[in-house]
Motif scaffolding. Structure first.
Motif, PDB file in Angstrom:
ATOM      1  N   ALA A  57       5.642   6.995  -0.609  1.00 43.55           N
ATOM      2  CA  ALA A  57       6.722   6.768  -1.176  1.00 43.55           C
ATOM      3  C   ALA A  57       6.150   5.746  -2.434  1.00 43.55           C
ATOM      4  O   ALA A  57       5.975   6.143  -3.597  1.00 43.55           O
ATOM      5  N   ALA A  58       4.909   4.957  -2.248  1.00 50.06           N
ATOM      6  CA  ALA A  58       4.368   4.354  -3.342  1.00 50.06           C
ATOM      7  C   ALA A  58       3.104   5.516  -4.066  1.00 50.06           C
ATOM      8  O   ALA A  58       3.247   5.387  -5.043  1.00 50.06           O
ATOM      9  N   ALA A 108      -2.086  -0.709  -6.255  1.00 47.49           N
ATOM     10  CA  ALA A 108      -1.713  -1.066  -4.893  1.00 47.49           C
ATOM     11  C   ALA A 108      -2.387   0.925  -4.523  1.00 47.49           C
ATOM     12  O   ALA A 108      -3.291   0.646  -3.237  1.00 47.49           O
ATOM     13  N   ILE A 109      -2.535   2.386  -5.105  1.00 45.98           N
ATOM     14  CA  ILE A 109      -3.092   3.182  -4.506  1.00 45.98           C
ATOM     15  C   ILE A 109      -5.031   2.871  -4.378  1.00 45.98           C
ATOM     16  O   ILE A 109      -4.693   3.229  -3.448  1.00 45.98           O
ATOM     17  N   VAL A 110      -5.380   2.545  -5.982  1.00 41.90           N
ATOM     18  CA  VAL A 110      -6.470   2.162  -5.921  1.00 41.90           C
ATOM     19  C   VAL A 110      -7.135   1.279  -5.535  1.00 41.90           C
ATOM     20  O   VAL A 110      -8.007   1.337  -4.503  1.00 41.90           O
ATOM     21  N   GLY A 111      -6.253  -0.314  -4.505  1.00 43.50           N
ATOM     22  CA  GLY A 111      -6.580  -0.686  -4.294  1.00 43.50           C
ATOM     23  C   GLY A 111      -6.618  -0.608  -2.481  1.00 43.50           C
ATOM     24  O   GLY A 111      -7.619  -0.898  -1.518  1.00 43.50           O
ATOM     25  N   ALA A 112      -5.608   0.453  -1.913  1.00 45.38           N
ATOM     26  CA  ALA A 112      -5.935   1.165  -0.586  1.00 45.38           C
ATOM     27  C   ALA A 112      -7.323   1.666  -1.257  1.00 45.38           C
ATOM     28  O   ALA A 112      -8.119   2.069   0.344  1.00 45.38           O
ATOM     29  N   LEU A 131       5.762   7.468  -6.203  1.00 47.13           N
ATOM     30  CA  LEU A 131       5.795   5.936  -7.435  1.00 47.13           C
ATOM     31  C   LEU A 131       5.032   6.232  -8.565  1.00 47.13           C
ATOM     32  O   LEU A 131       5.283   5.843  -9.502  1.00 47.13           O
ATOM     33  N   SER A 132       3.378   6.022  -7.758  1.00 41.45           N
ATOM     34  CA  SER A 132       2.422   5.784  -8.984  1.00 41.45           C
ATOM     35  C   SER A 132       2.356   7.235  -9.930  1.00 41.45           C
ATOM     36  O   SER A 132       1.978   7.334 -11.020  1.00 41.45           O
ATOM     37  N   LEU A 133       3.433   8.434  -9.349  1.00 43.22           N
ATOM     38  CA  LEU A 133       3.509   9.714 -10.312  1.00 43.22           C
ATOM     39  C   LEU A 133       4.548   9.748 -11.470  1.00 43.22           C
ATOM     40  O   LEU A 133       4.619  10.527 -11.533  1.00 43.22           O
ATOM     41  N   THR A 134       5.241   8.666 -11.349  1.00 39.97           N
ATOM     42  CA  THR A 134       6.217   8.935 -12.611  1.00 39.97           C
ATOM     43  C   THR A 134       6.302   6.525 -12.996  1.00 39.97           C
ATOM     44  O   THR A 134       5.477   6.402 -13.106  1.00 39.97           O
ATOM     45  N   VAL A 192       4.770   2.041   8.141  1.00 43.11           N
ATOM     46  CA  VAL A 192       3.472   2.570   7.169  1.00 43.11           C
ATOM     47  C   VAL A 192       2.609   3.724   6.542  1.00 43.11           C
ATOM     48  O   VAL A 192       2.644   3.515   5.854  1.00 43.11           O
ATOM     49  N   PHE A 193       3.706   4.724   7.183  1.00 42.75           N
ATOM     50  CA  PHE A 193       2.990   6.150   6.969  1.00 42.75           C
ATOM     51  C   PHE A 193       3.847   5.849   5.904  1.00 42.75           C
ATOM     52  O   PHE A 193       3.677   6.702   4.271  1.00 42.75           O
TER      53      PHE A 193
END
Length: 297
Positions: free
Chosen positions: A34-35, A271-275, A38-41, A28-29
């Protein structure tokens, strides 16, 4: 006196918690971190990721397709959350007065859609909506309403409600079961007192049943909001986000960016915005419904 195994020191108790913590960190964490990284690349899945900082987020919030996906997701919340809640609580109030055998049969029948995989339901309903041989249009033509027969999943105006109705059908039985459980938790003497005072069924529902079901309403809202934000398989199997983005939602857009265009960094940003949206909306529901519930207890 025999002591419990959990009466040991803090270090000993921590050993019992350690497997669960490791499992949570690994599955989970860890993926969340990791996501986020990854979102910063910028990464195509083959070459080395390139650091772009907040570039993916800047691109995302200047992307009109992302706003279309958010708007569609907001409209789908009516079908994922509001309609199942209203139908579920209304049916629960009606079914609760039935005899136990009838109540059990109806509850089982209405709960059945919820145990089926939504991907399978999407394929079945896409067949039902088929404009050429689908039962809906066949029925409309058979009763002389052929003018109402539409290509439901190909019409820009009706495709979103057509998909949303399937989500409502999927969730309302589940909501009804939750509310039936909540009604059984209410002290029966309250209903008896209301009956002695001559209260009508409508007044009993709005002044006793509904206020005391706030904890269940909060649970239902939390679960259905999460389901609506992470909606993917039902819409993907029915329309793949089409026609012309009419049913595009963030998760399908994330799939398209990641697995069709190999833009995994941008997909991770969605994915991060959705979370974050999930946490914010659920926190708001918790504060709003939870505070009202505390005020009544």
């Amino acid at each position: 006196m025999k002591r419990s195994a959990l009466d040991g020191s803090q270090q000993t108790n921590f050993i019992y918690l350690l497997p669960g913590l490791l499992f949570y960190a690994a599955f989970v964490f860890g993926p969340i971190v990791a996501a986020l990284g990854l979102s910063l690349t910028s990464w195509d899945g083959l070459s080395m990721p390139k650091w772009v900082g907040l570039g993916n987020y800047a691109d995302l919030f200047s992307d009109s397709r992302f706003y279309i996906a958010l708007r569609n997701n907001a409209e789908l919340m009516i079908f994922y959350c509001v309609l199942p809640l209203v139908l579920g609580i209304t049916l629960a109030a009606c079914v609760w007065n039935l005899k136990q055998r009838e109540q059990l049969a109806l509850r089982t029948f209405l709960f059945l859609p919820y145990i089926m995989p939504t991907a399978v339901l999407g394929i079945i309903w896409a067949w039902l909506y088929n404009p050429a041989f689908g039962p809906f249009n066949q029925f409309l033509r058979a009763v002389g309403l052929g003018a109402l027969a539409l290509p439901w999943l190909g019409d820009f105006n009706f495709v979103l409600p057509a998909v949303g109705i399937v989500a409502t059908w999927y969730f309302f039985g589940f909501c009804m079961v939750i509310f039936l459980t909540g009604i059984q938790r209410i002290d029966p003497s309250l209903f008896d007192a209301a009956k002695v005072d001559g209260a009508s069924g409508r007044k009993t529902f709005f002044w006793i049943t509904l206020p005391l079901l706030l904890p269940e309403i909060r649970v239902v809202l939390l679960l259905t909001v999460i389901a609506s934000i992470k909606s993917f398989d039902l819409i993907f199997t029915m329309t793949r986000g089409g026609p012309a983005n009419a049913t595009l939602v963030p998760n399908i857009y994330m799939y398209q960016l990641g697995f069709e265009l190999n833009r995994f960094g941008a997909a991770a940003a969605i994915a991060i915005v959705g979370a974050i949206l999930t946490f914010v909306i659920n926190y708001a529901i918790h504060r709003l419904v939870g505070s009202q519930n505390k005020g009544r207890t």
